[in-house]
Design a protein around this motif. Structure first.
Motif, PDB file in Angstrom:
ATOM      1  N   ALA A  71      27.417  42.330  52.734  1.00 13.02           N
ATOM      2  CA  ALA A  71      28.950  42.164  52.254  1.00 13.02           C
ATOM      3  C   ALA A  71      29.195  40.582  52.541  1.00 13.02           C
ATOM      4  O   ALA A  71      28.827  40.181  53.258  1.00 13.02           O
ATOM      5  N   GLY A  72      30.573  40.653  52.344  1.00 14.83           N
ATOM      6  CA  GLY A  72      31.336  39.292  52.475  1.00 14.83           C
ATOM      7  C   GLY A  72      31.010  38.127  51.735  1.00 14.83           C
ATOM      8  O   GLY A  72      29.796  38.379  50.854  1.00 14.83           O
ATOM      9  N   PRO A  73      31.344  37.063  51.621  1.00 12.44           N
ATOM     10  CA  PRO A  73      31.364  35.948  50.762  1.00 12.44           C
ATOM     11  C   PRO A  73      30.121  35.051  51.027  1.00 12.44           C
ATOM     12  O   PRO A  73      29.600  35.380  52.191  1.00 12.44           O
ATOM     13  N   LEU A  74      29.477  34.211  50.109  1.00 13.21           N
ATOM     14  CA  LEU A  74      28.649  33.388  50.348  1.00 13.21           C
ATOM     15  C   LEU A  74      29.061  32.072  49.828  1.00 13.21           C
ATOM     16  O   LEU A  74      30.009  31.787  49.077  1.00 13.21           O
ATOM     17  N   ALA A  75      28.278  30.976  50.658  1.00 15.35           N
ATOM     18  CA  ALA A  75      28.409  29.508  49.966  1.00 15.35           C
ATOM     19  C   ALA A  75      27.024  29.100  49.841  1.00 15.35           C
ATOM     20  O   ALA A  75      26.217  29.294  50.527  1.00 15.35           O
ATOM     21  N   ALA A  90      25.927  34.319  40.397  1.00 15.48           N
ATOM     22  CA  ALA A  90      27.413  34.631  40.156  1.00 15.48           C
ATOM     23  C   ALA A  90      27.231  35.968  39.854  1.00 15.48           C
ATOM     24  O   ALA A  90      28.031  37.180  40.159  1.00 15.48           O
ATOM     25  N   HIS A  91      26.469  36.352  38.666  1.00 17.61           N
ATOM     26  CA  HIS A  91      26.655  37.523  38.179  1.00 17.61           C
ATOM     27  C   HIS A  91      26.004  38.634  38.924  1.00 17.61           C
ATOM     28  O   HIS A  91      26.488  39.939  39.081  1.00 17.61           O
ATOM     29  N   ARG A  92      24.961  38.328  39.842  1.00 20.84           N
ATOM     30  CA  ARG A  92      24.528  39.253  41.262  1.00 20.84           C
ATOM     31  C   ARG A  92      25.916  39.583  42.019  1.00 20.84           C
ATOM     32  O   ARG A  92      26.034  40.939  42.243  1.00 20.84           O
ATOM     33  N   ALA A 106      27.562  43.381  42.132  1.00 17.64           N
ATOM     34  CA  ALA A 106      27.469  44.158  43.339  1.00 17.64           C
ATOM     35  C   ALA A 106      29.142  44.279  43.800  1.00 17.64           C
ATOM     36  O   ALA A 106      29.469  44.827  44.862  1.00 17.64           O
ATOM     37  N   GLY A 107      29.923  44.223  42.755  1.00 21.99           N
ATOM     38  CA  GLY A 107      31.436  44.459  43.007  1.00 21.99           C
ATOM     39  C   GLY A 107      31.955  43.435  44.122  1.00 21.99           C
ATOM     40  O   GLY A 107      33.221  43.601  44.615  1.00 21.99           O
TER      41      GLY A 107
END
Length: 712
Positions: free
Chosen positions: A109-113, A132-134, A138-139
């Motif tokens: 969960a959570g954001p990525l950079a 980005a599509h992944r 994954a919502g």
């Protein structure tokens, strides 16, 4: 209350919930207020129901219909996306960076950079879209916003996404695609309307704070640059994204739109110290609000990568991770629970060595170009200043070489036509009729898929020279009229003890564009010593050698270095003073909250937007005729820096009456754009008058050479 309102991924440190929640709630409140203020969606209802019945039977159903009508309903992501789907080519095989994008650990969960460093032509953009599509599937995101350094690169990206964006979403979804400047109408089949029914424009209030929400909504959203943040897929310049972290009137709404999308920042190496600080702060806000960011670049010096990693960590309330990898290509993944650096093989067919040779003067450059043009080669000459490009174009014409001139001082319609012509002649596919010469500024070094047999370039920092070299022999072809890939660099000899005027008369304007002359000297020294740019193997070594913090500075260039460092230090200080503070949260005294039209995202004197008009036979009409007056005037716009123009003389007589008449047809938010009235002059040329420091200055304009000041 926090449990009800807080979205997934929002960074709320223990015991200190206010900053993150305040920014998120401010944006959501503005958006909800604007939708709720639209009488067409929420007409007056007589108080004939009790509140509970009204809420369940009228208000909530109307709200659902309003959100759908506004184009803000979620668009379901496609369950699975392959490179073949994205490219529309069943035979497409993923490049190494694209394959890695499909295999990276996204975390629970959570954001990525994600920082992606790879060669030009490696497929970084497609890798970013696959990644980005992944996240969307994954919502963890509802769409994408792609930010680029210039309008030209944004146009190119929009055209690429115009045929590909649909495959990010399920077949029954209706995603919106919006370009953050005036080319959206070229693609009428897309649903580009966001909140168009939310309000109608009423009379402007004397004080902006007195405007009703409906009027603010209509005025702000009248410009597609703003709507792009609420579209499922938006494309625009980096400036539009950076306004989200400056104290502009609706910055929280921009932040709200961005954090629900994957922010893809392309050509990240192209920004100066001021904009890099803005980008770091944008990354902090995006991460803190739970949004993911993908940053693409040919190369990023280690200190820049470290700064970006620290910005992500600041948004998540953690410490910046140490970065040690020196591999190239390289993909760096930043998550809440881990930091990963993934060396990546280069794309097959891209590995090559471009020979580098120094040209001592303009005559040598002209001679090499003339010979190559006569042999039928596709040649580019990249100059660092518009004036230098215009002079080179004229010098080639004097030698009988008809070249295409491509720079930023064209009306938008003319610039788009030139860009399309250059891409059609020197893009990936063309093999026939590739012969010709293009004289351009830096507009061709970023994001445009161009392939030249030979390139001549002014000296520039090493990372930019690497970008330019990436357009030499970029694609496999059966035959070329030159023996091998070569980058010819117009530069002085990088002698051990250069003088203060080392750049010389041929590159004095280059010295104004790139003020750290020691950086240029180190770039020349490292590059000419290598004798070639061997990609990918040498790229990291060359860049780090030039950008090393303890890089050599010849004594006579020290004053220039001190001046450049002082400018950078002042830029950082000013950026930190101007930028919104993540930790301080949203509050009234966070800044001036000025109009985003008047809030600069780039340091220095601000350029002025003009509209060009043809003044002939007592009739004033837009320079670039288009489909409908509004479109034609938008395509007649160009930006001019302050050292070229700051305004136009006051129109008088018949011209003044004609200007008043055409402005009546303009929308209220463009009423103040100055008009440059151009009268016929020579064959295919027109001339008019502008102001520079309040003094009249005569200019000429043509569709093939653009705007030139101080004609005789």
């Amino acid at each position: 209350m926090l449990a009800v309102l807080r979205p997934a991924g929002l960074a709320i440190p223990p015991g200190d919930p206010d900053p993150a929640l305040a920014w998120w709630l401010a944006g959501l409140t503005v958006l909800a207020d604007w939708i709720g203020s639209a009488e067409s969606w929420f007409p007056y209802r007589a108080p004939e129901h009790d509140l509970a019945r009204y809420w369940h039977e009228i208000a909530r159903p109307q709200a659902e219909r309003a959100v759908a009508a506004a184009g803000l309903s979620p668009a379901a992501a496609r369950a699975r996306l392959t490179l073949s789907d994205l490219l529309g080519d069943t035979a497409a095989a993923p490049s190494p960076v694209q394959a890695l994008a499909g295999a990276l650990d996204l975390g629970a969960a959570g954001p990525l950079a994600v920082l992606v460093e790879d060669q030009t032509g490696s497929g970084k953009t497609e890798a970013a879209l696959l990644l980005a599509h992944r996240l969307m599937a994954a919502g963890r995101a509802g769409g994408v916003f792609v930010a680029l350094p210039t309008m030209a690169t944004a146009n190119g990206m929009y055209d690429r996404l115009a045929t590909a964006y649909r495959c990010l979403f399920s077949d029954n979804a209706r995603p919106s695609l919006v370009l953050a400047h005036g080319r959206r109408d070229d693609h009428a089949e897309f649903q580009g309307s966001i909140l168009t029914g939310a309000a109608t424009v009423g009379p402007a209030a004397d004080d902006p704070s007195d405007e009703p929400a409906s009027a603010q909504c209509a005025a702000w959203l009248a410009d597609d640059r703003r709507r792009a943040f609420l579209a499922h897929v938006g494309v625009g310049t980096i400036d539009q994204a950076l306004l989200a972290v400056l104290p502009t009137r609706h910055a929280p709404l921009r932040l709200h739109g961005l954090h629900r999308r994957v922010l893809i920042v392309d050509e990240a190496h192209a920004y100066d110290a001021y904009m890099r600080e803005e980008l770091r702060q944008l990354l902090t806000f995006q991460a803190g609000l739970g949004g993911s960011t993908i940053i693409l670049s040919a190369t990023l010096p280690r200190q820049v990568r470290t700064g970006l990693a620290g910005a992500f960590a600041a948004g998540r309330g953690t410490k910046g991770p140490p970065l040690a990898a020196q591999a190239y290509p390289l993909v760096t993944v930043l998550r809440d629970d881990a930091t990963e650096e993934h060396p990546c093989p280069g794309r097959e067919g891209l590995a090559r060595s471009v020979a580098v040779m120094r040209l001592a003067d303009m005559n040598e450059a002209l001679e090499r170009i003339v010979v190559a043009a006569q042999a039928g080669a596709a040649v580019a000459w990249v100059r660092n200043a518009v004036e230098d490009a215009a002079e080179a174009h004229a010098a080639l014409a004097a030698r009988g070489v008809a070249a295409t001139l491509f720079h930023a001082r064209f009306a938008m319609g003319d610039r788009q036509a030139i860009e399309s012509d250059v891409l059609s002649r020197f893009g990936k596919q063309p093999d026939a009729a590739r012969a010709g010469v293009v004289v351009a500024t830096q507009v061709i070094e970023q994001s445009l898929d161009l392939d030249f047999d030979l390139m001549v370039t002014d000296l520039a920092p090493i990372d930019l020279l690497n970008q330019r070299a990436g357009r030499v022999w970029r694609h496999a072809r059966d035959a070329r009229p030159v023996p091998g890939p070569t980058l010819l660099v117009l530069a002085p000899e990088p002698v051990a003890a250069p003088g203060a005027d080392w750049l010389g008369p041929a590159l004095w304007r280059t010295g104004l564009v790139y003020r750290d002359h020691a950086l240029l000297w180190r770039s020349a020294s490292v590059l000419f010593a290598a004798g070639a740019i061997a990609a990918p193997g040498d790229v990291r070594r060359l860049v780090e050698a030039v950008y090393a913090p303890d890089g050599e500075v010849p004594p006579n260039l020290q004053p220039r270095v001190a001046e450049a460092e002082g400018r950078d230090s002042a830029a950082l200080s000013l950026a930190r003073q101007n930028l919104l503070s993540w930790r301080d949260g949203y509050h009234l005294n966070a800044g001036a909250w000025a109009s985003d039209i008047r809030t600069p995202t780039r340091l220095g004197e601000q350029s002025t937007l003009f509209r060009l008009a043809r003044w002939e036979g007592g009739v004033l009409r837009p320079w670039y005729d288009g489909a409908g007056p509004a479109r034609a005037w938008a395509l007649s716009e160009l930006m001019l820096p302050p050292w070229v123009a700051s305004g136009v003389p006051q129109a008088v007589g018949a011209l003044a009456a004609a200007e008043t008449a055409v402005r009546r047809e303009w929308d209220t938010w463009v009423q103040d754009i100055p008009i440059v009235a151009l009268a016929p002059w020579e064959r295919h040329k027109w001339r008019g008058t502008i102001l520079r420091h309040e003094r009249p200055r005569v200019v000429s304009y043509s569709a093939s050479t653009g705007l030139k000041a101080d004609i005789s």
